[in-house]
Structures are given as structure tokens and as C-alpha cells.
Design a protein around this motif. Structure first.
Motif, PDB file in Angstrom:
ATOM      1  N   SER A 149       0.845  -1.191   0.000  1.00 18.96           N
ATOM      2  CA  SER A 149       0.000   0.000   0.000  1.00 18.96           C
ATOM      3  C   SER A 149       0.879   1.239   0.000  1.00 18.96           C
ATOM      4  O   SER A 149       2.021   1.208   0.435  1.00 18.96           O
ATOM      5  CB  SER A 149      -0.945   0.008   1.204  1.00 18.96           C
ATOM      6  OG  SER A 149      -0.211   0.115   2.400  1.00 18.96           O
ATOM      7  N   CYS A 150       0.317   2.328  -0.494  1.00 22.80           N
ATOM      8  CA  CYS A 150       1.055   3.582  -0.582  1.00 22.80           C
ATOM      9  C   CYS A 150       0.084   4.727  -0.364  1.00 22.80           C
ATOM     10  O   CYS A 150      -0.932   4.822  -1.040  1.00 22.80           O
ATOM     11  CB  CYS A 150       1.706   3.676  -1.960  1.00 22.80           C
ATOM     12  SG  CYS A 150       2.695   5.151  -2.176  1.00 22.80           S
ATOM     13  N   SER A 151       0.385   5.584   0.614  1.00 19.92           N
ATOM     14  CA  SER A 151      -0.456   6.732   0.923  1.00 19.92           C
ATOM     15  C   SER A 151       0.359   8.009   0.807  1.00 19.92           C
ATOM     16  O   SER A 151       1.489   8.067   1.275  1.00 19.92           O
ATOM     17  CB  SER A 151      -1.011   6.628   2.340  1.00 19.92           C
ATOM     18  OG  SER A 151      -1.748   5.462   2.497  1.00 19.92           O
ATOM     19  N   LEU A 152      -0.238   9.022   0.203  1.00 18.96           N
ATOM     20  CA  LEU A 152       0.437  10.308   0.079  1.00 18.96           C
ATOM     21  C   LEU A 152       0.172  11.115   1.343  1.00 18.96           C
ATOM     22  O   LEU A 152      -0.942  11.526   1.617  1.00 18.96           O
ATOM     23  CB  LEU A 152      -0.056  11.060  -1.151  1.00 18.96           C
ATOM     24  CG  LEU A 152       0.704  12.329  -1.504  1.00 18.96           C
ATOM     25  CD1 LEU A 152       2.169  12.014  -1.779  1.00 18.96           C
ATOM     26  CD2 LEU A 152       0.081  12.991  -2.713  1.00 18.96           C
ATOM     27  N   ILE A 153       1.232  11.303   2.146  1.00 17.35           N
ATOM     28  CA  ILE A 153       1.121  12.039   3.402  1.00 17.35           C
ATOM     29  C   ILE A 153       1.447  13.511   3.190  1.00 17.35           C
ATOM     30  O   ILE A 153       0.845  14.385   3.786  1.00 17.35           O
ATOM     31  CB  ILE A 153       2.048  11.431   4.473  1.00 17.35           C
ATOM     32  CG1 ILE A 153       1.555  10.035   4.808  1.00 17.35           C
ATOM     33  CG2 ILE A 153       2.114  12.290   5.711  1.00 17.35           C
ATOM     34  CD1 ILE A 153       2.416   9.296   5.772  1.00 17.35           C
ATOM     35  N   SER A 154       2.400  13.795   2.328  1.00 16.68           N
ATOM     36  CA  SER A 154       2.776  15.173   2.022  1.00 16.68           C
ATOM     37  C   SER A 154       3.127  15.246   0.548  1.00 16.68           C
ATOM     38  O   SER A 154       3.114  14.249  -0.160  1.00 16.68           O
ATOM     39  CB  SER A 154       3.967  15.606   2.883  1.00 16.68           C
ATOM     40  OG  SER A 154       5.137  14.923   2.464  1.00 16.68           O
ATOM     41  N   GLU A 155       3.469  16.422   0.088  1.00 17.01           N
ATOM     42  CA  GLU A 155       3.862  16.597  -1.314  1.00 17.01           C
ATOM     43  C   GLU A 155       5.214  15.961  -1.613  1.00 17.01           C
ATOM     44  O   GLU A 155       5.543  15.698  -2.746  1.00 17.01           O
ATOM     45  CB  GLU A 155       3.918  18.093  -1.650  1.00 17.01           C
ATOM     46  CG  GLU A 155       2.563  18.740  -1.734  1.00 17.01           C
ATOM     47  CD  GLU A 155       1.790  18.295  -2.966  1.00 17.01           C
ATOM     48  OE1 GLU A 155       2.404  18.164  -4.038  1.00 17.01           O
ATOM     49  OE2 GLU A 155       0.582  18.069  -2.836  1.00 17.01           O
ATOM     50  N   ASP A 156       6.035  15.727  -0.574  1.00 16.60           N
ATOM     51  CA  ASP A 156       7.405  15.280  -0.780  1.00 16.60           C
ATOM     52  C   ASP A 156       7.566  13.775  -0.954  1.00 16.60           C
ATOM     53  O   ASP A 156       8.229  13.322  -1.859  1.00 16.60           O
ATOM     54  CB  ASP A 156       8.289  15.747   0.382  1.00 16.60           C
ATOM     55  CG  ASP A 156       8.329  17.256   0.477  1.00 16.60           C
ATOM     56  OD1 ASP A 156       8.302  17.912  -0.579  1.00 16.60           O
ATOM     57  OD2 ASP A 156       8.369  17.770   1.591  1.00 16.60           O
ATOM     58  N   ALA A 157       6.985  12.996  -0.046  1.00 17.10           N
ATOM     59  CA  ALA A 157       7.237  11.557  -0.092  1.00 17.10           C
ATOM     60  C   ALA A 157       6.018  10.776   0.366  1.00 17.10           C
ATOM     61  O   ALA A 157       5.349  11.157   1.326  1.00 17.10           O
ATOM     62  CB  ALA A 157       8.429  11.212   0.800  1.00 17.10           C
ATOM     63  N   PRO A 158       5.723   9.670  -0.300  1.00 22.43           N
ATOM     64  CA  PRO A 158       4.608   8.827   0.129  1.00 22.43           C
ATOM     65  C   PRO A 158       5.009   7.911   1.272  1.00 22.43           C
ATOM     66  O   PRO A 158       6.194   7.684   1.518  1.00 22.43           O
ATOM     67  CB  PRO A 158       4.291   8.009  -1.120  1.00 22.43           C
ATOM     68  CG  PRO A 158       5.603   7.913  -1.814  1.00 22.43           C
ATOM     69  CD  PRO A 158       6.320   9.209  -1.533  1.00 22.43           C
ATOM     70  N   ASP A 159       4.039   7.393   1.971  1.00 25.56           N
ATOM     71  CA  ASP A 159       4.244   6.397   3.007  1.00 25.56           C
ATOM     72  C   ASP A 159       3.989   5.041   2.369  1.00 25.56           C
ATOM     73  O   ASP A 159       2.868   4.755   1.956  1.00 25.56           O
ATOM     74  CB  ASP A 159       3.280   6.642   4.174  1.00 25.56           C
ATOM     75  CG  ASP A 159       3.446   5.653   5.286  1.00 25.56           C
ATOM     76  OD1 ASP A 159       4.576   5.179   5.506  1.00 25.56           O
ATOM     77  OD2 ASP A 159       2.439   5.338   5.952  1.00 25.56           O
ATOM     78  N   VAL A 160       5.025   4.230   2.246  1.00 22.42           N
ATOM     79  CA  VAL A 160       4.918   2.939   1.562  1.00 22.42           C
ATOM     80  C   VAL A 160       4.988   1.821   2.589  1.00 22.42           C
ATOM     81  O   VAL A 160       5.858   1.819   3.454  1.00 22.42           O
ATOM     82  CB  VAL A 160       6.056   2.770   0.528  1.00 22.42           C
ATOM     83  CG1 VAL A 160       6.010   1.403  -0.116  1.00 22.42           C
ATOM     84  CG2 VAL A 160       5.975   3.869  -0.510  1.00 22.42           C
ATOM     85  N   VAL A 161       4.057   0.865   2.491  1.00 22.49           N
ATOM     86  CA  VAL A 161       4.027  -0.275   3.399  1.00 22.49           C
ATOM     87  C   VAL A 161       3.968  -1.560   2.579  1.00 22.49           C
ATOM     88  O   VAL A 161       3.127  -1.698   1.697  1.00 22.49           O
ATOM     89  CB  VAL A 161       2.794  -0.211   4.329  1.00 22.49           C
ATOM     90  CG1 VAL A 161       2.720  -1.432   5.213  1.00 22.49           C
ATOM     91  CG2 VAL A 161       2.812   1.061   5.169  1.00 22.49           C
ATOM     92  N   ILE A 162       4.894  -2.475   2.867  1.00 20.25           N
ATOM     93  CA  ILE A 162       4.876  -3.806   2.261  1.00 20.25           C
ATOM     94  C   ILE A 162       4.793  -4.803   3.409  1.00 20.25           C
ATOM     95  O   ILE A 162       5.633  -4.788   4.300  1.00 20.25           O
ATOM     96  CB  ILE A 162       6.122  -4.077   1.407  1.00 20.25           C
ATOM     97  CG1 ILE A 162       6.237  -3.033   0.289  1.00 20.25           C
ATOM     98  CG2 ILE A 162       6.076  -5.487   0.822  1.00 20.25           C
ATOM     99  CD1 ILE A 162       7.501  -3.121  -0.504  1.00 20.25           C
ATOM    100  N   ARG A 163       3.782  -5.665   3.388  1.00 22.90           N
ATOM    101  CA  ARG A 163       3.599  -6.662   4.446  1.00 22.90           C
ATOM    102  C   ARG A 163       3.746  -8.061   3.855  1.00 22.90           C
ATOM    103  O   ARG A 163       3.163  -8.372   2.825  1.00 22.90           O
ATOM    104  CB  ARG A 163       2.208  -6.537   5.063  1.00 22.90           C
ATOM    105  CG  ARG A 163       2.045  -5.370   5.958  1.00 22.90           C
ATOM    106  CD  ARG A 163       0.718  -5.471   6.730  1.00 22.90           C
ATOM    107  NE  ARG A 163       0.590  -4.358   7.626  1.00 22.90           N
ATOM    108  CZ  ARG A 163       0.030  -3.200   7.309  1.00 22.90           C
ATOM    109  NH1 ARG A 163      -0.460  -3.021   6.108  1.00 22.90           N
ATOM    110  NH2 ARG A 163      -0.042  -2.223   8.188  1.00 22.90           N
ATOM    111  N   PHE A 164       4.534  -8.881   4.544  1.00 22.25           N
ATOM    112  CA  PHE A 164       4.659 -10.297   4.216  1.00 22.25           C
ATOM    113  C   PHE A 164       3.944 -11.054   5.319  1.00 22.25           C
ATOM    114  O   PHE A 164       4.368 -11.005   6.476  1.00 22.25           O
ATOM    115  CB  PHE A 164       6.139 -10.710   4.154  1.00 22.25           C
ATOM    116  CG  PHE A 164       6.884 -10.106   2.998  1.00 22.25           C
ATOM    117  CD1 PHE A 164       6.981 -10.797   1.804  1.00 22.25           C
ATOM    118  CD2 PHE A 164       7.465  -8.855   3.099  1.00 22.25           C
ATOM    119  CE1 PHE A 164       7.667 -10.246   0.728  1.00 22.25           C
ATOM    120  CE2 PHE A 164       8.144  -8.298   2.034  1.00 22.25           C
ATOM    121  CZ  PHE A 164       8.243  -8.998   0.843  1.00 22.25           C
TER     122      PHE A 164
END
Length: 57
Positions: free
Chosen positions: A30-45
Motif C-alpha cells: 500500500s502507498c499513501s500520500l502524506i505530504s507533497e514530498d514523499a509517500p508512506d509505503v508499506v509492504i507486508r509479508f
């Protein structure tokens, strides 16, 4: 990878291998845009059985 306008900036090539039993494991991204600079990326195994450590390099 893309910029905020979805223009391709770089192609990400995975390295190594992940061996997970069929039917009992899953990978979630999953990937969420928190600010204009960088997204919050989550990879779960998600696996069953004994836990294993996954290192980010």
C-alpha cells in the motif's frame, strides 16, 4: 517509481527471492500520500509458521 503526476521516474527491480508456501502466505502493498514530498509505503509479508526477519537494505 513515479513522481506525484504519475510520470515514471525509475523502474524498481527486485533482488533476491522470497519463498512462501502457496495458499498460506500473502504479500500486501500500500502507498499513501502524506505530504507533497514523499509517500508512506508499506509492504507486508504475511506467513504462517515460524517467524522470519525481513531486512530492508
Amino acid at each position: 517509481m513515479t513522481d506525484k503526476n504519475y510520470n515514471v521516474v525509475q523502474t524498481v527491480v527486485p533482488e533476491g527471492e522470497a519463498l512462501m508456501p502457496a495458499g498460506t502466505s500473502a504479500v500486501s502493498f500500500s502507498c499513501s500520500l502524506i505530504s507533497e514530498d514523499a509517500p508512506d509505503v508499506v509492504i507486508r509479508f504475511m506467513t504462517l509458521g515460524e517467524p522470519e526477519t525481513v531486512e530492508v537494505r
